[in-house]
Structures are given as structure tokens and as C-alpha cells.
Design an enzyme around this catalytic site. Structure first.
Site, short mmCIF file in Angstrom:
data_model
loop_
_atom_site.label_atom_id
_atom_site.label_comp_id
_atom_site.label_asym_id
_atom_site.label_seq_id
_atom_site.Cartn_x
_atom_site.Cartn_y
_atom_site.Cartn_z
N LYS A 107 0.54 -1.39 0.07
CA LYS A 107 -0.28 -0.31 -0.18
C LYS A 107 0.88 0.83 0.26
O LYS A 107 1.96 1.12 0.53
CB LYS A 107 -0.62 0.34 1.05
CG LYS A 107 -1.93 -1.35 1.32
CD LYS A 107 -3.40 -0.37 1.74
CE LYS A 107 -4.06 -1.71 2.17
NZ LYS A 107 -4.47 -2.15 3.28
N HIS A 144 2.22 9.06 7.19
CA HIS A 144 3.35 7.92 7.55
C HIS A 144 4.91 8.55 7.40
O HIS A 144 5.29 8.40 8.25
CB HIS A 144 3.27 6.90 6.57
CG HIS A 144 2.22 5.58 6.23
ND1 HIS A 144 1.93 5.23 6.04
CD2 HIS A 144 1.58 5.02 7.85
CE1 HIS A 144 1.09 4.90 6.01
NE2 HIS A 144 0.93 3.86 7.00
N HIS A 178 1.60 6.67 2.66
CA HIS A 178 1.44 8.43 2.67
C HIS A 178 2.19 9.05 3.45
O HIS A 178 2.67 8.65 4.49
CB HIS A 178 0.05 7.60 2.80
CG HIS A 178 -0.77 7.58 3.43
ND1 HIS A 178 -0.12 8.93 5.16
CD2 HIS A 178 -1.19 6.29 4.35
CE1 HIS A 178 -1.20 7.59 6.18
NE2 HIS A 178 -1.88 6.60 5.34
#
Ligand code: ARG
Length: 571
Positions: A127, A133, A130
Site C-alpha cells: 500500500k 506515514h 502516505h
């Protein structure tokens, strides 16, 4: 280094019947210089004394003896007792200390013998990494560095999101369409694509969903094909994550993520079973948390599989045994506030040491909003962190190209990287962590604003001074009286509070305290620089001012380094 706050507390404890540590904690640093260097508020004494605070302040002030202390004078203004230090004592202390310790100025031993786990970053495999994070990564790294500097045995953990039922789907998607994709370049984008496709298919066709569930079961049982694919997804994702970590110069002591705990959840269930608090509810097994006014914590789903929370509980158990930690900090966005409240509550049932159980702490932080939607990718509002960092570097490269065309290409690259990355880091750490943050290129790259580049620019300015004079005087050549004027003394005072600032960061787990400090130091040095000629005919004055410049240079560098901001030598 002398601890003036402690000294003042020792003086006060002789005239007030109050715990010395309590006194020390209430000592403030007045905003206005005219109010002295430290102030003790008397409001809280009103009850015990049965008098107005300002009368108490006056009375106490008259009782205070200053012989054999480093205090120049004591006064009282309103409800405060104000202390002014002997300037030359403070100056001597801080100058000697920084001269002796240099890059170790700020290092302390208060954490000796204690272990702190800092869990941060923790992206999900396959994933996108982003912008949220990015924030945990930067806050976590700063806290990690700071605890280390304070002498704690510090362990940085990246609790990778590398497990869960979605991997059953990923495996199925890859099995069907893997050969259509070259996973070597932009693997996460491709894996996301596959995931979107298989999800759509699962919705159309229940039997596909069953196959996916079966894949996950096989993965749990160690089936070779499934495990190999899972490994492949993990490795490819990590490779991509490490491009970001390398840019930010970040490393971890442990990458034990969710998968690592998958075989350790049975024990959690056994322990919880024994407490008698694990109850059935709609086929699932849960811990009821109604008494704590929270929804129940699901430990086991109706199909028997464990979930995110179960793995977190297993991690607590494992970490307690492996590290016997005093604190375990989870740097995770505030969306997960409830999750952590729940698992910390359930952790009380695990029979772990009380110090570990009490040491669990969620360090939550706010979201990042974009000023312009320009940075979003076609998938919607997902910003690719790697692209964002590259963009920061490119933007600075352009600014430097215009400002300093004479630099070599190598120099320009070095500056662009340090300043671009530094700008992003500072922006993430500038405001109190719980506040949402706004990402706006014009603000973060402003060399004159309260920004990373401004701190770096000030550092470079100190460097230029040192380069111009081509020497740093010996300590013996520094006549203190030449740096006790208002502007210079303000700088010295700030330099003195640097170690305390670091302790304050740890106390509140708030890196912004250090970010603000660095801006303050940079600004204060800049006014000193603007008000005074550093290079002059008068050698004594020059020596002292150059030395102050040298000390500022060192402390700016030390502090920025803890936040992950590196200094360019030119700019
Ligand atoms: N992987 C999770 C996410 O991206 C964060 C993990 C936080 N740590 C934990 N121990 N639960 O949202």
C-alpha cells in the site's frame, strides 16, 4: 554545568516550607528580560500563608540571602520573586561546557538503565507510503534520537503492516494477472492496481472471495507458494520504502511487523481465556469494555482468525519479555486513538509487569492537509511521499541555481538535498504534534520564515563568519565582558538552555519544543549578528564575538541533527 534553577530552588527552600523539587518545577523563565532570568510565582502559596500573593513575594524576597550564590540580585514584581544571574557566571559555564563537549553538548545520562521502545513509521506492505506515514516517521525518528541522547537504551521499531486477510486477495490477484505487470518498477503502484482489480472481482463473485480466504488460511499454515508470494510483496515494498528511508537517512533496530506476531497470538488468547473475560459475541471472541465506556475489543473473528488488535497484544507480550521496557511509545495518527485505548486496557489482563503496562503510551499526531491539490496523483488524494521529497529537492535546486550559480554541481546537489529534505522535516515538526498541519510549498521553503531553511541559513552564516576570520580563538583568548551586552547575552542564555530543552521534549514527547528552540536561537543570533560588527579592529571584541558565533554554530548543528535536519556548509 551548573544548574541555576536547582540553585534557586535551594535558596527558596530555606524560606518556604515546600518540597524543593516542587519549587524547582514551578520556576519560570520570564518572557521579559527586565523581569530577571528566572521567576518564582507565589500564587499557590496564598492559601498556606493566608495572604495576597504579592505580599508573600515581597516578604520572601526580603528573607532571601544571596551570599555565595550565583545570583546577582533578587527583586519582586507583583506575585513573582525575580532572580537575575551573575552574567559572567552563566557565560563562563556555558562557554566551557560547549567547548568541552562540542558535538556531544546536550548528551545526558538521565535515561541510564532505562529502556524505551519507539515504534514509528509502520507503513503497510503493498500500500502507498502516505503523508501520514511521513509524519510518524519524522516524529518517531526525532524522539528516538532525543531519548538516545538522554542516555536511554532506545530501540526503534518499524511495526510493518505486513499481515492480514488482504494478503489472501493479493495472492489471488497476482496468480491471475501477475504476468501483466512488471513489479520491479513502482511495485506498490502495481500491487495496488492488482488489489483494486481483485477486490472488484470478489464483490462480483463470492466464490473468488472464498478462494482468497483460503489463500490467507494457507499463508497462515505456511504453504510454500503463498508464503513465497507474500515474501515477494514484502521485499518489493520494503525496497520502495527504503528509497524514502534512505533519502531521510532513517534506519530501524527492528522490522518486526504484524506477520512476526502471527504465530504468537494463540498465547494471547490462552491468557485472556484464563482471565475469564474473553466472551463470545455473535460468533466472535471479545473483551467487553463497556465499563471503560468503549466498544469491545475483538480478539478473534467468527471464522477463527485474529486481527490487527490481537497482533498488537502479542507484540506487547513479546516486547515485555524481550526488552523489559520502561516505556513503549506508539507514534501513530490520532485516527487510532480508540484502538490504542482498547489494547492498552486489554493489556492489563495479560499479566505483564506493572512498569511495562504503565509504560505503554500512544503518541498521537494530527493530519496533514495540502494547500494545493496539485501534488495528488490520479488515484485521488494520495500523495506519493517519494515524489514529494524529490519535488522539495528540485525546488531548492532551482532556488540555489538562481542565488549561487557559481557553486559546483556537486555542491548544488548537496545543498538541494539537505535543504529540501530539511524543509519538509522542519514543517512536520514545527507545530505541536497533535495539531493538523498544512503543507504549503511557499511557506516551507521561505528562507526568511520560521522554517528549516532559515535555521540552515543561519548556520551557514555562522560558517561564513568563521571562514572569513579563518580561526577560532582559544578559550583563554575570550574575554567574557565583550559578550555580556544585551544581544550577545541573549544568545548565551539560549545556548545554556539547550540541554534542558531536550529534556522537555522527552517529558512531553513533543519534538516541536526543539524546533521552536532552534528558530529562537537562529533569530536571536541573527539580531546579534545584525546589531554587532563581528569582524573589527579590536581584537578582543572580535575574539569574543567570533567565539559566540562558533558556539552557536555548534548548537544549531547538534539540535538540528536530532530532528534529522542536516546542515549544508554553504547555501
Ligand atoms: N500499519 C498501521 C497503519 O499504517 C500502523 C501501525 C501502528 N502500530 C501498531 N502497533 N498498531 O495504519
Amino acid at each position: 554545568m551548573k544548574d541555576f534553577k536547582e540553585q534557586i530552588a535551594s535558596i527558596l527552600v530555606q524560606v518556604i516550607n515546600m518540597d524543593k523539587e516542587e519549587i524547582e518545577k514551578s520556576i519560570e523563565v520570564p518572557k521579559d528580560e527586565k523581569m530577571g532570568d528566572y521567576a518564582f510565582p507565589c500564587f499557590r502559596l496564598a492559601k498556606t500563608f493566608g495572604k495576597a500573593p504579592n505580599l508573600i513575594a515581597e516578604e520572601l524576597k526580603n528573607k532571601i540571602e544571596l551570599q555565595n550564590t550565583d545570583i546577582e540580585k533578587v527583586e519582586n514584581q507583583g506575585a513573582y520573586i525575580n532572580f537575575t544571574l551573575k552574567k559572567e557566571v552563566l557565560a563562563k559555564e556555558v562557554i566551557e561546557e560547549i567547548t568541552n563537549k562540542k558535538e556531544n553538548y546536550g548528551k545526558q545520562e538521565i535515561g541510564k538503565g532505562q529502556t524505551i521502545l519507539v515504534e514509528y513509521s509502520s507503513p503497510n506492505i503493498a500500500k502507498p507510503f502516505h503523508i501520514g506515514h511521513l509524519r510518524t516517521t519524522l516524529i518517531g525518528r526525532a524522539l528516538y534520537n532525543i531519548y538516545k541522547t538522554l542516555g536511554y537504551n532506545t530501540i526503534g521499531i518499524n511495526h510493518l503492516g505486513d499481515y492480514g486477510t488482504q494478503f489472501g486477495k493479493m495472492i489471488e490477484g497476482y496468480k491471475r494477472w501477475g504476468n501483466e505487470y512488471n513489479l520491479e518498477e513502482n511495485p506498490i503502484e502495481k500491487l495496488t492496481d492488482i488489489y483494486v482489480r481483485i477486490n472488484a472481482l470478489c464483490k462480483e463473485d463470492e466464490s473468488v472471495l472464498d478462494v482468497c480466504r483460503d489463500n490467507f488460511k494457507k499463508l497462515e499454515e505456511g504453504d510454500e507458494y503463498c508464503t513465497n508470494l507474500w515474501k515477494k510483496f514484502r521485499d518489493l515494498s520494503l525496497k520502495e520504502f527504503y528509497r524514502i528511508y534512505d533519502l531521510l537517512d532513517i534506519s530501524f533496530d527492528s522490522l518486526n511487523g504484524e506477520a512476526f506476531y502471527s504465530d504468537k497470538t494463540d498465547e494471547v488468547i490462552e491468557i485472556l481465556e484464563k482471565t475469564g473475560k474473553l466472551v463470545e459475541s455473535e460468533g466472535a471472541r471479545i473483551i467487553d469494555l463497556e465499563e471503560q465506556k468503549m466498544p469491545p475489543c475483538i480478539v478473534c473473528k467468527s471464522n477463527g482468525s485474529t486481527i490487527y488488535a490481537t497482533r498488537d497484544l502479542a507484540a506487547i507480550l513479546y516486547r515485555t519479555r524481550t526488552y523489559d521496557f520502561d516505556k513503549c511509545l506508539y507514534v501513530v495518527a490520532y485516527e487510532q486513538n480508540l484502538h490504542f485505548k482498547q489494547i492498552f486496557e486489554v493489556a492489563k489482563l495479560l499479566g505483564i509487569k506493572e512498569k511495562c503496562q504503565k509504560g505503554l503510551e500512544h503518541i498521537s499526531y494530527g493530519m496533514v492537509h495540502l494547500k494545493s491539490g496539485k501534488m495528488s496523483t490520479r488515484e485521488g488524494n494520495v500523495i506519493k511521499v517519494e515524489e514529494l521529497l524529490q519535488e522539495a529537492i528540485e525546488r531548492v535546486r532551482k532556488i540555489i541555481e538562481e542565488k549561487n550559480p557559481e557553486l559546483t554541481e556537486e555542491e548544488k546537489d548537496d545543498i538541494a538535498k539537505k535543504v529540501g529534505i530539511g524543509a519538509v522535516i522542519y514543517n512536520d515538526l514545527a507545530g505541536s504534534r497533535i495539531k493538523d498541519e498544512i503543507f504549503d510549498w511557499d511557506i516551507i521553503l521561505n528562507f526568511n520564515g520560521e522554517t528549516g531553511p532559515y535555521i540552515q541559513y543561519t548556520y551557514v552564516r555562522t560558517n561564513s563568519v568563521l571562514k572569513k576570520v579563518q580561526y577560532v580563538p582559544e578559550l583563554l583568548e575570550v574575554k567574557l565582558e565583550n559578550i555580556l551586552d544585551e544581544e550577545a547575552y541573549k544568545v548565551l542564555k539560549l545556548l545554556y538552555t539547550y540541554p534542558e530543552t531536550i529534556r522537555n521534549v522527552a517529558e512531553k514527547n513533543e519534538p516541536s519544543i526543539l524546533s521552536r528552540y532552534l528558530i529562537e536561537l537562529a533569530k536571536t543570533y541573527s539580531s546579534f549578528y545584525n546589531e554587532n560588527k563581528i569582524i573589527t579592529e579590536e581584537k578582543d571584541i572580535q575574539n569574543a564575538r567570533v567565539y559566540l558565533t562558533y558556539l552557536t554554530n555548534q548548537v544549531l548543528k547538534n539540535g538540528a541533527h536530532l530532528l534529522g535536519i542536516e546542515m549544508p556548509e554553504k547555501m
